[in-house]
Design an enzyme around this catalytic site. Sequence first.
Site, PDB file in Angstrom:
ATOM      1  N   ARG A 112       0.819  -1.214   0.000  1.00 16.50           N
ATOM      2  CA  ARG A 112       0.000   0.000   0.000  1.00 16.50           C
ATOM      3  C   ARG A 112       0.859   1.273   0.000  1.00 16.50           C
ATOM      4  NH1 ARG A 112      -5.380   1.743   1.690  1.00 16.50           N
ATOM      5  NH2 ARG A 112      -5.346   3.490   3.148  1.00 16.50           N
ATOM      6  N   ILE A 165      -6.644   8.069  -0.682  1.00 16.08           N
ATOM      7  CA  ILE A 165      -6.586   6.614  -0.600  1.00 16.08           C
ATOM      8  C   ILE A 165      -7.526   6.239   0.531  1.00 16.08           C
ATOM      9  CG2 ILE A 165      -4.493   6.628   0.861  1.00 16.08           C
ATOM     10  CD1 ILE A 165      -3.719   3.979  -0.630  1.00 16.08           C
ATOM     11  N   SER A 166      -8.521   5.430   0.219  1.00 13.83           N
ATOM     12  CA  SER A 166      -9.615   5.170   1.145  1.00 13.83           C
ATOM     13  C   SER A 166      -9.145   4.405   2.375  1.00 13.83           C
ATOM     14  CB  SER A 166     -10.721   4.375   0.446  1.00 13.83           C
ATOM     15  OG  SER A 166     -11.219   5.077  -0.663  1.00 13.83           O
ATOM     16  N   ALA A 167      -9.878   4.579   3.467  1.00 16.19           N
ATOM     17  CA  ALA A 167      -9.595   3.832   4.689  1.00 16.19           C
ATOM     18  C   ALA A 167      -9.691   2.340   4.405  1.00 16.19           C
ATOM     19  CB  ALA A 167     -10.587   4.230   5.784  1.00 16.19           C
ATOM     20  N   PHE A 193     -17.619   8.656   0.901  1.00 13.99           N
ATOM     21  CA  PHE A 193     -16.536   8.838  -0.061  1.00 13.99           C
ATOM     22  C   PHE A 193     -16.684  10.204  -0.725  1.00 13.99           C
ATOM     23  CE2 PHE A 193     -16.076   4.402   0.561  1.00 13.99           C
ATOM     24  CZ  PHE A 193     -14.905   3.964  -0.031  1.00 13.99           C
TER      25      PHE A 193
END
Length: 372
Positions: free
Chosen positions: A35, A96-98, A242
């Site tokens: 990541r 960048i999403s959780a 989001f």
Amino acid sequence: MTADLDARANAADLLDGAGCFPEQWMRSAFMAVPRHRFVPDTVWLEDPAGYRPFNHTGDPARWLSLVYDPREALVTQVDDGLTPRGTPGQTPTSSISALNAVFTMLAESDLHHGQQVLEIGTGTGYNAALLAERAGPGHVTTVEIDPAVCEQARAALAATGYEQVTVIRADGELGHPPHGPYDPVLSTAAVLAIPYPWIEQTRPGGLIVTPWRTAFCSHGLARLTVHDNGTASGHFAGATTFMTLRGQRPRTRIGELYTTKRWQEARSSPLTPADLVTRLDDPHAAFAVGLRLPGVAHWPQEGHWWCNNDSWAHADEEGTLHQWGPRDLATETATALDAWHTEGCPTLFDYGLTATKDGPVFWLGDHDHPIP
């Protein structure tokens, strides 16, 4: 073990403990995809003045802990990349999403090896790499509207061995017909209406999974099955929040409608009922109200504001309501809340959506009970 592998392993244990890996492939994919190699060196952290840049070189350990925090998204762009140097950004426009949200959506997408997958909103490219781990090489197409974000993601995917992911610089609302039909279509940006090309490009029986929002309420997750009659329907499957597709960002008219003169002209009265805004603290209530009041925005700011295309309302912290325009937005909100209470205070999971070429139709329980 290097610092990044250690951070990844610790995050995996936390996610596993929280039930975020309902299938074994999810943990395997998480451990396989680095990541941190998808996150730009400079990210944006919020402070009282806005969003300020934070660079990896300033504190590598903190940067890495932010990247692998299971519960928090990390902002990678503000103000569509137009923030003047040396000034704080105001609006996050890419992230960048959780991790917990990422795997919630992957679980709802029911991914299998060999499926053709369309992702809307490439962002950093990290989610596309996870999709490729499951679907296999050559089976993932991802679309990104921002040219700079797109190039960064394409480079990160190539550098980490995912060069067979097809990265398209285009408007995600249009999908990408050449590689269809897809199953599933997975959006990493919220929508107020399902773009019809997504339905057209998904095979009958396939899934569209996307964060959903209304002008009133920012959280929701739609999981829709596409039918051969050109519609898609399903229940809401979660309460994720989001960023919104660029072409669908809610834009209130408060800046045009509110003036000092109109404030002086506004109707003033005690807020009725007095607990109106506290009732909206229930996320299920706010979600239900948003379905019933299309186009009405609501937000807290030195009290609470409402706005649509021709009216606004403000409830101050002393409990006085000020309204201007033909609509009584506070009363409409109270009426919607009363309807939700009469229905038994259903959760957002009890509501559903049918997406058609003409727009969305909402229902409670099943299609035979549309929301008026």
